[in-house]
Design a protein around this motif. Structure first.
Motif, short mmCIF file in Angstrom:
data_model
loop_
_atom_site.label_atom_id
_atom_site.label_comp_id
_atom_site.label_asym_id
_atom_site.label_seq_id
_atom_site.Cartn_x
_atom_site.Cartn_y
_atom_site.Cartn_z
N TYR A 288 0.85 -1.19 0.00
CA TYR A 288 0.00 0.00 0.00
C TYR A 288 0.89 1.24 0.00
CZ TYR A 288 -4.19 -2.71 1.11
OH TYR A 288 -5.26 -3.58 1.08
N ARG A 289 0.39 2.32 -0.58
CA ARG A 289 1.12 3.58 -0.65
C ARG A 289 0.70 4.47 0.52
NH1 ARG A 289 -0.32 8.36 -2.97
NH2 ARG A 289 -2.15 7.37 -3.86
N ALA B 134 3.13 -1.79 8.02
CA ALA B 134 1.70 -1.63 7.75
C ALA B 134 1.43 -1.52 6.25
CB ALA B 134 1.15 -0.41 8.48
N ALA B 135 2.36 -0.94 5.51
CA ALA B 135 2.18 -0.84 4.06
C ALA B 135 2.18 -2.21 3.40
CB ALA B 135 3.26 0.04 3.45
N ASP B 136 2.88 -3.17 4.00
CA ASP B 136 2.91 -4.54 3.48
C ASP B 136 1.73 -5.37 3.95
OD1 ASP B 136 5.23 -4.25 1.96
OD2 ASP B 136 6.52 -4.78 3.64
N ASP B 137 1.26 -5.11 5.19
CA ASP B 137 0.16 -5.89 5.76
C ASP B 137 -0.65 -4.98 6.68
OD1 ASP B 137 -1.58 -7.77 6.82
OD2 ASP B 137 -0.04 -8.83 7.98
N PRO B 138 -1.53 -4.15 6.12
CA PRO B 138 -2.22 -3.15 6.93
C PRO B 138 -3.09 -3.71 8.05
CG PRO B 138 -2.85 -2.94 4.61
CD PRO B 138 -1.87 -4.05 4.72
N ILE B 139 -3.75 -4.81 7.81
CA ILE B 139 -4.62 -5.38 8.85
C ILE B 139 -3.78 -6.08 9.91
CG2 ILE B 139 -6.48 -7.03 9.31
CD1 ILE B 139 -7.42 -4.52 7.83
N ARG C 156 -7.83 1.71 -3.67
CA ARG C 156 -6.66 2.40 -4.25
C ARG C 156 -5.34 1.96 -3.63
NH1 ARG C 156 -8.37 8.56 -5.54
NH2 ARG C 156 -10.26 8.05 -6.68
N ARG C 157 -5.42 1.06 -2.66
CA ARG C 157 -4.25 0.53 -1.98
C ARG C 157 -3.40 1.64 -1.37
NH1 ARG C 157 -4.65 -4.70 -2.11
NH2 ARG C 157 -2.52 -5.08 -1.51
N THR C 158 -4.07 2.46 -0.54
CA THR C 158 -3.40 3.54 0.14
C THR C 158 -3.61 3.43 1.65
OG1 THR C 158 -5.31 4.99 -0.07
CG2 THR C 158 -3.62 5.18 -1.77
#
Length: 81
Positions: free
Chosen positions: A3-4, A33-38, A69-71
């Protein structure tokens, strides 16, 4: 897929103003968190897949996850000293 990260300029200024150790810890936690936000965050209030809380020693960050949007929008950073 990663995620960005997005920041409001005021929130970015808070990140930049953190003490060096706290700033580094937050930067590494946000990268995770950008790799695995949950997996890298906790629910904010009810178990919500969009509003999440990143908790590390002395610092918390409120994050909105934009799955389409993967942000990751960092909405607030609190330094607990």
């Amino acid at each position: 897929m990663t995620y960005r990260l997005t920041y409001d300029p005021a929130v970015e200024a808070v990140h930049d103003a953190l003490p060096p150790e706290a700033r580094e810890q937050l930067t590494l936690a946000l990268a995770a968190a950008a790799d695995d936000p949950i997996g890298a965050t906790e629910p904010y209030g009810a178990d919500d897949p969009y509003m999440r809380l990143l908790v590390i020693p002395h610092t918390t960050a409120l994050i909105f996850i934009g799955h389409t949007r993967r942000t990751l929008a960092v909405l607030n950073i609190s330094y607990l000293g």
